[in-house]
Design a protein around this motif. Structure first.
Motif, PDB file in Angstrom:
ATOM      1  N   VAL A   1       4.371  12.426   2.009  1.00  0.00           N
ATOM      2  CA  VAL A   1       5.645  13.145   1.986  1.00  0.00           C
ATOM      3  C   VAL A   1       6.021  13.362   0.522  1.00  0.00           C
ATOM      4  O   VAL A   1       6.326  12.410  -0.189  1.00  0.00           O
ATOM      5  N   VAL A   2       5.965  14.622   0.076  1.00  0.00           N
ATOM      6  CA  VAL A   2       6.259  14.921  -1.325  1.00  0.00           C
ATOM      7  C   VAL A   2       7.681  15.433  -1.524  1.00  0.00           C
ATOM      8  O   VAL A   2       8.204  15.368  -2.627  1.00  0.00           O
TER       9      VAL A   2
ATOM     10  N   ASP B   1      11.542  -0.771  -1.028  1.00  0.00           N
ATOM     11  CA  ASP B   1      11.312   0.537  -1.651  1.00  0.00           C
ATOM     12  C   ASP B   1      10.126   1.311  -1.074  1.00  0.00           C
ATOM     13  O   ASP B   1       9.805   2.395  -1.549  1.00  0.00           O
ATOM     14  N   ALA B   2       9.448   0.767  -0.075  1.00  0.00           N
ATOM     15  CA  ALA B   2       8.418   1.537   0.643  1.00  0.00           C
ATOM     16  C   ALA B   2       9.130   2.355   1.710  1.00  0.00           C
ATOM     17  O   ALA B   2      10.014   1.842   2.404  1.00  0.00           O
TER      18      ALA B   2
ATOM     19  N   ARG C   1       3.718   5.704  -5.649  1.00  0.00           N
ATOM     20  CA  ARG C   1       3.667   5.700  -7.116  1.00  0.00           C
ATOM     21  C   ARG C   1       2.571   6.622  -7.639  1.00  0.00           C
ATOM     22  O   ARG C   1       2.802   7.462  -8.508  1.00  0.00           O
ATOM     23  N   ILE C   2       1.376   6.500  -7.105  1.00  0.00           N
ATOM     24  CA  ILE C   2       0.237   7.287  -7.583  1.00  0.00           C
ATOM     25  C   ILE C   2       0.448   8.784  -7.360  1.00  0.00           C
ATOM     26  O   ILE C   2       0.070   9.600  -8.197  1.00  0.00           O
ATOM     27  N   ASN C   3       1.065   9.145  -6.238  1.00  0.00           N
ATOM     28  CA  ASN C   3       1.222  10.556  -5.859  1.00  0.00           C
ATOM     29  C   ASN C   3       2.612  11.119  -6.132  1.00  0.00           C
ATOM     30  O   ASN C   3       2.896  12.246  -5.739  1.00  0.00           O
ATOM     31  N   HIS C   4       3.478  10.334  -6.772  1.00  0.00           N
ATOM     32  CA  HIS C   4       4.862  10.749  -7.020  1.00  0.00           C
ATOM     33  C   HIS C   4       5.489  11.258  -5.715  1.00  0.00           C
ATOM     34  O   HIS C   4       6.118  12.311  -5.682  1.00  0.00           O
TER      35      HIS C   4
ATOM     36  N   ARG D   1       0.826  -1.218   0.000  1.00  0.00           N
ATOM     37  CA  ARG D   1       0.000   0.000   0.000  1.00  0.00           C
ATOM     38  C   ARG D   1       0.857   1.263   0.000  1.00  0.00           C
ATOM     39  O   ARG D   1       0.543   2.220  -0.720  1.00  0.00           O
ATOM     40  N   VAL D   2       1.926   1.287   0.791  1.00  0.00           N
ATOM     41  CA  VAL D   2       2.803   2.466   0.817  1.00  0.00           C
ATOM     42  C   VAL D   2       3.418   2.686  -0.566  1.00  0.00           C
ATOM     43  O   VAL D   2       3.440   3.812  -1.075  1.00  0.00           O
ATOM     44  N   LYS D   3       3.886   1.627  -1.204  1.00  0.00           N
ATOM     45  CA  LYS D   3       4.466   1.757  -2.542  1.00  0.00           C
ATOM     46  C   LYS D   3       3.439   2.260  -3.549  1.00  0.00           C
ATOM     47  O   LYS D   3       3.747   3.088  -4.407  1.00  0.00           O
TER      48      LYS D   3
END
Length: 121
Positions: free
Chosen positions: A48-49, A62-63, A22-25, A16-18
């Motif tokens: 966190v962007v 990678d999460a 991915r969806i939100n860059h 879910r974190v990954k």
């Protein structure tokens, strides 16, 4: 020498974190706690962007999960999971520092980890 991690992630939480990243860059998510609810505290999860420095980071496959500074002692030893049920979908925290929760489970009572507890690990 292995590094102690504030919290650990289930495989479901990693997926879910990954997906969120991915969806939100995004660079990851930020997990914390805040005062609120009928039991006293609530878990928080924010996007966190931009890279955040000076925070504990939990990384698995990678999460990336950043831990808010003020939440570290409240989250020590926590297992973060992701569940999909009939009535609710979201992250679930199995926290040894949690002493109680309200009926809906959204508000919790958490005590900070003590030195005695840390010595037992």
């Amino acid at each position: 020498m292995s590094r102690f991690s504030v919290l650990s992630l289930t495989d479901e939480a990693v997926v879910r974190v990954k997906e969120i990243m991915r969806i939100n860059h995004a660079r990851g998510i930020l997990v914390g706690v805040k005062k609120g609810g009928c039991a006293g505290m609530e878990y928080t999860v924010d996007l966190v962007v931009e890279e955040l420095s000076g925070l504990d980071i939990v990384e698995k496959d990678d999460a990336r999960v950043f831990i808010a500074r003020e939440a570290v002692l409240f989250l020590l030893g926590t297992l973060m999971d992701f569940e999909i049920t009939t009535l609710r979908t979201g992250f679930v925290f199995k926290n040894p520092n949690q002493t109680s929760a309200c009926g809906c489970g959204q508000s919790v009572d958490i005590i900070p980890a003590s030195l005695d507890m840390l010595k037992k690990k």
